[in-house]
Motif scaffolding. Structure first.
Motif, short mmCIF file in Angstrom:
data_model
loop_
_atom_site.label_atom_id
_atom_site.label_comp_id
_atom_site.label_asym_id
_atom_site.label_seq_id
_atom_site.Cartn_x
_atom_site.Cartn_y
_atom_site.Cartn_z
N ARG A 48 44.61 37.89 33.05
CA ARG A 48 44.41 39.25 32.81
C ARG A 48 42.87 39.31 32.20
NH1 ARG A 48 46.78 44.29 32.85
NH2 ARG A 48 46.21 45.65 31.35
N ALA A 49 42.84 38.08 31.34
CA ALA A 49 41.04 38.44 30.64
C ALA A 49 40.24 38.19 31.97
CB ALA A 49 41.18 37.36 29.76
N ALA A 50 40.32 37.40 32.82
CA ALA A 50 39.55 37.29 33.94
C ALA A 50 39.32 38.41 34.76
CB ALA A 50 39.72 36.07 34.74
N LEU A 51 40.52 39.16 34.91
CA LEU A 51 40.38 40.39 35.80
C LEU A 51 39.69 41.60 34.80
CD1 LEU A 51 41.38 41.96 38.24
CD2 LEU A 51 43.48 42.50 36.98
N LEU A 52 39.98 41.61 33.78
CA LEU A 52 39.23 42.63 32.76
C LEU A 52 37.53 42.23 32.87
CD1 LEU A 52 41.57 42.91 29.75
CD2 LEU A 52 41.49 44.44 31.79
N GLU A 53 37.43 41.07 32.91
CA GLU A 53 35.90 40.71 32.79
C GLU A 53 35.21 41.11 34.13
OE1 GLU A 53 32.73 37.06 32.53
OE2 GLU A 53 34.87 36.85 31.65
N LEU A 54 35.72 40.90 35.22
CA LEU A 54 35.44 41.07 36.51
C LEU A 54 35.39 42.82 36.63
CD1 LEU A 54 35.21 40.29 39.59
CD2 LEU A 54 37.68 40.97 39.89
N VAL A 55 36.02 43.51 36.00
CA VAL A 55 36.06 44.95 36.32
C VAL A 55 34.88 45.61 35.38
CG1 VAL A 55 37.27 46.88 35.43
CG2 VAL A 55 38.53 45.19 36.59
N LEU A 56 34.93 44.78 34.22
CA LEU A 56 33.70 45.54 33.34
C LEU A 56 32.22 45.10 33.72
CD1 LEU A 56 33.14 46.72 30.72
CD2 LEU A 56 33.26 44.69 29.32
N THR A 57 32.12 43.99 34.56
CA THR A 57 31.07 43.57 35.04
C THR A 57 30.66 44.46 36.21
OG1 THR A 57 31.24 41.11 34.53
CG2 THR A 57 29.76 41.59 36.36
N ARG A 58 31.73 44.90 36.97
CA ARG A 58 31.39 45.53 38.16
C ARG A 58 31.12 47.18 37.75
NH1 ARG A 58 29.49 47.03 42.97
NH2 ARG A 58 30.74 48.41 44.04
N ILE A 59 31.80 47.74 36.72
CA ILE A 59 31.26 48.96 36.23
C ILE A 59 29.98 48.82 35.58
CG2 ILE A 59 31.68 50.49 34.19
CD1 ILE A 59 34.64 49.78 34.17
N VAL A 60 29.19 47.84 34.97
CA VAL A 60 27.82 47.72 34.74
C VAL A 60 27.15 47.93 35.96
CG1 VAL A 60 26.31 46.40 33.38
CG2 VAL A 60 28.32 46.75 32.33
N GLU A 61 27.65 47.06 36.95
CA GLU A 61 26.62 46.98 38.10
C GLU A 61 26.57 48.15 38.69
OE1 GLU A 61 28.39 45.21 42.04
OE2 GLU A 61 27.74 43.59 40.90
N ARG A 62 27.63 49.08 38.98
CA ARG A 62 27.64 50.41 39.65
C ARG A 62 27.12 51.12 38.68
NH1 ARG A 62 33.95 51.65 41.57
NH2 ARG A 62 32.93 53.69 41.79
N GLU A 63 27.10 51.12 37.31
CA GLU A 63 26.28 52.36 36.57
C GLU A 63 24.82 51.94 36.65
OE1 GLU A 63 29.50 53.27 32.87
OE2 GLU A 63 28.45 51.49 32.92
N THR A 64 24.39 50.77 36.83
CA THR A 64 22.87 50.62 36.79
C THR A 64 22.24 50.50 38.11
OG1 THR A 64 23.59 48.07 36.84
CG2 THR A 64 22.96 49.13 34.44
N ALA A 65 23.10 50.62 39.23
CA ALA A 65 22.67 50.53 40.53
C ALA A 65 21.59 51.49 40.98
CB ALA A 65 23.86 50.88 41.54
N ASP A 66 21.55 52.61 40.44
CA ASP A 66 20.33 53.62 40.50
C ASP A 66 19.14 53.35 39.72
OD1 ASP A 66 21.82 54.92 42.47
OD2 ASP A 66 22.70 56.44 40.83
N TYR A 67 19.21 52.54 38.85
CA TYR A 67 18.02 52.08 38.07
C TYR A 67 17.36 50.75 37.95
CZ TYR A 67 20.02 56.35 36.35
OH TYR A 67 20.66 57.80 36.24
#
Length: 197
Positions: A48-67
């Motif tokens: 579960r820890a690895a899944l949460l890290e994957l999710v958080l990393t993807r959130i940051v990737e998507r949030e910063t994609a426009d910048y």
């Protein structure tokens, strides 16, 4: 073109968290939501820890994609001066996070709360968050801040407060419009930078 499997899994997990909170996040549920064969999520993120890290990393990737200019090397060669860039990018990013990116914001807030109980997630959250602090400090230094790291922390606290208030707090019923956000950020920066009114 079909996105890579890690992206499919992370995006499906984000949607699950936004819809049902972390209680709805299981490896099997992610497999089902992503349309991938059973066991796909476990093969990529065993715990579960690895899944949460994957999710958080993807959130940051998507949030910063426009910048990309801001996130990949500091200040862009933009036409706007640093202070104006802070106002424009800040207002745009906040408005996007509260509208088209609302599901990402909900998932990030869920993960922020979970990080208070999971030290391993806290470490990931803080490491990824440090990127935003660095960008803010660089822009604030260029805008004339005499204490850019401290001012960056203050600005991020203010932005986090806006996001919480307009997503889950008492202001959830009315998203502030871009012009209102520009005015608010401009006033806050004036106080941070000790500008004369």
């Amino acid at each position: 073109m079909t996105p890579p499997r890690p992206t499919l899994i992370a995006d499906a997990a984000i949607d699950l968290i936004a819809d049902a909170g972390l209680r709805g996040l299981t490896h099997r549920a992610v497999d089902d939501a992503s349309g991938l064969p059973a066991g796909s999520t476990s093969n990529l993120a065993r715990t579960r820890a690895a899944l949460l890290e994957l999710v958080l990393t993807r959130i940051v990737e998507r949030e910063t994609a426009d910048y990309p200019d801001l996130t990949e090397g500091g200040l862009p060669g933009a036409a706007l001066p640093p202070r104006e860039l802070l106002v424009e990018v800040g207002a745009e990013a906040l408005f996007q996070a509260l509208t088209s990116g609302r599901r990402l914001t909900l998932a990030r807030l869920e993960l922020a709360l979970e990080a208070t109980r999971r030290p391993e997630l806290r470490a990931v959250y803080d490491r990824l968050g440090a990127r935003f602090a660095r960008i803010a400090a660089d822009l604030l230094a260029a805008a004339g801040s005499t204490a850019p790291e401290a001012d960056a922390r203050r600005l991020i606290r203010w932005c986090d407060g806006v996001l919480f208030n307009a997503t889950a707090g008492s202001g959830h019923w009315q998203v502030p419009m871009p012009e209102e956000l520009r005015v608010d950020i401009d006033r806050y920066l004036a106080a941070l930078l000790d500008e004369e009114s």
